[in-house]
Design an enzyme around this catalytic site. Sequence first.
Site, PDB file in Angstrom:
ATOM      1  N   GLY A 133      -5.040 -14.413   7.134  1.00  0.00           N
ATOM      2  CA  GLY A 133      -5.425 -14.670   8.506  1.00  0.00           C
ATOM      3  C   GLY A 133      -4.974 -13.632   9.502  1.00  0.00           C
ATOM      4  O   GLY A 133      -5.163 -13.813  10.705  1.00  0.00           O
ATOM      5  N   LYS A 152       0.819  -1.217   0.000  1.00  0.00           N
ATOM      6  CA  LYS A 152       0.000   0.000   0.000  1.00  0.00           C
ATOM      7  C   LYS A 152       0.850   1.262   0.000  1.00  0.00           C
ATOM      8  O   LYS A 152       0.331   2.378  -0.158  1.00  0.00           O
ATOM      9  CB  LYS A 152      -0.944  -0.013   1.208  1.00  0.00           C
ATOM     10  CG  LYS A 152      -2.003  -1.116   1.118  1.00  0.00           C
ATOM     11  CD  LYS A 152      -2.860  -1.182   2.354  1.00  0.00           C
ATOM     12  CE  LYS A 152      -3.941  -2.255   2.216  1.00  0.00           C
ATOM     13  NZ  LYS A 152      -3.395  -3.621   2.045  1.00  0.00           N
TER      14      LYS A 152
END
Length: 677
Positions: free
Chosen positions: A493, A450
């Site tokens: 997860g 990002k």
Amino acid sequence: MNQNILDISFKFFSRNVNSFAEAKAAKKNVLIFQGLVFMFLGMSRFAKQCIVFAIDSFYILFTVWLAFALRYENVHMPKNEEWYAYILAVLIALPIFIISGLYRSIFRYSGFAALNSVAIACLQYGVLYFIAFIILLPVGIPRSIGILQPLLLLIGIGSSRAMARFWFHPAGLSVSQKCNKENILIYGAGSAGIQVANALQHNANYNVRGFVDDDEKLYKKCINGITVYSTASIKAVVEKSKISSILIALPSEKRSRHQEIYRSLIGLGVHVRTLPGIEDIANGKISVSDIREVEIEDILGRDPVVPDSNLFKRCIDGKAVLVTGAGGSIGSELCRQIISLRPQQLILVEQSEYNLYALNNELEERIKNHGYGVRLLPILADVADREYMHKIIKQYRPETLYHAAAYKHVPLVECNPLEGLRNNVFGTLSVAEASRSNGVKHFILISTDKAVRPTNIMGASKRIAELILQAMADEQNGSGTCFSMVRFGNVLGSSGSVVPLFKHQIKNGGPITVTHQDITRYFMTIPEAAQLVIQAGAMAIGGDVFLLDMGEPVRIIDLAKRMIELSGFTIRDNDNPDGEIEIKIAGLRPGEKLYEELLIADNPIKTTHQRIFKAHENYIKFYQLRQYLDALEIMIADGKVDVDELRELIKNIVNGYHVNGFSSETKKISFIDINKL
């Protein structure tokens, strides 16, 4: 459990009822039987052992009498020396049975192992009885009694254990086919599959209806009374036997093989479960507790590459290592792998008290169990506290530092921009300056995809953190602390990721919310990411930006569909309006991109590791960057957010930062079709 027993007893006593009178009599029999069952189960363990001891004594005497009766071919009445055969049988058999542990087992759970113990005990008894029979008893007593009686005793004792299992355990015989809650198939008829099938025989919630295996030699064979079917017949078996779950019992197979199997089971409408890898199963023995849900890591994860042992140990073995953000998803996995590489000490820096407590306990247990001999130092600290971080690093003198502390949730940081920048930017600056001042040799920043052409505050803050390290490395010109950063995408997860969210939504019956039909993300398992971070950091020479090979991006909507199907549910859409779980498109959130990238410039450079690349990317000289950081620090200290002013300042620092996720630089990229995995 007891209710299942009563259900079975009623079916047994009333199976041939043809009239009301017979039904009434059957019900009376059931009530009598219920009373006996409850009375027996309610007894103390010692009382039950005494009853079984008495029953076995009866069998010993009865089988001696029966052996004489069969030998003489008439009703036997013992006389004279023949009584010695009875006494000798009791004196030899009962001590052997006690020593063999026949009275320590729980009889309603007696399985093959218990019957095997009975057989061994009876064999030992038979040998001793026959020898004693020949030596001690008069010649007039037939020697065949010494052979015939132990065989009869084996049948009697074995039958008593089988009857106990039949009446007191509903999973024992064919009766269990009617009372078990869930019919399952076991995929894999090897040792693991057989072990788990044997374990499930003691569990009244499951009924194993067959094995599935691709070994043609096993087709239509029976293993412990369970039929082996071919892989081509799975659909027919599922429909015929009303299978609700399939258990993948192939712990030694590669992940790629598991993924092939998962693909083949899609569309059957069954719940898929699996076993962990063989290295994760305690002592190599499989039990019901080892059965787990299929995780998304099993579907998207790759077969791991064996780590380069030299790279893996280079910055850790025998050294003091510090991990910030130690209680987070990546930080905690780094710590797990670091202790296995035997550092001198591991310093855990974490802001969350509970996360630090939980991780410290887990690592202490691992160190104790594996004998690693690593000293742990758990420290509660805020990485943006410059003075305290300087004291910590000065006191404990780590040689290697992994900086994983960061706020990572895009929507939350977008709502709390100043705090996100304080922690991610000035936390990194604080730890980096303390490391440089106190002789830390290797500083590795955990970054994110990002940070590339960011559209949100979180991504921009991580890019600024990268720029700080690049600028500091440039100032040092190859001397002092070796600063590097490792950039990768989402890990499967981790807290706040789509996978736990989708699991929760599926558990609640849906709907699953996806922000956009075409949104894609890179995914990697947490252990693989941590392993590659450690190796990448060991390659650094200063100012390096490492990129991890994430494979191909995955469409989130396809991920949602796969998770629904592997949970045994159907998708509700226009093509299937009667489906069970719906997928809803919620719209992109603030700062969210349709896709993520790992490179700012299209120039990845290969390294000695096939899944680690380097990038040469532009940066700002530290004296220029310092001016922007000072302005940002003033804005954070003021505490009043002028969003436009803040964004304008970030644009001056981060090249390519834009608020809208659909900039002119957006380009089409290929994505992986999860249905073809």
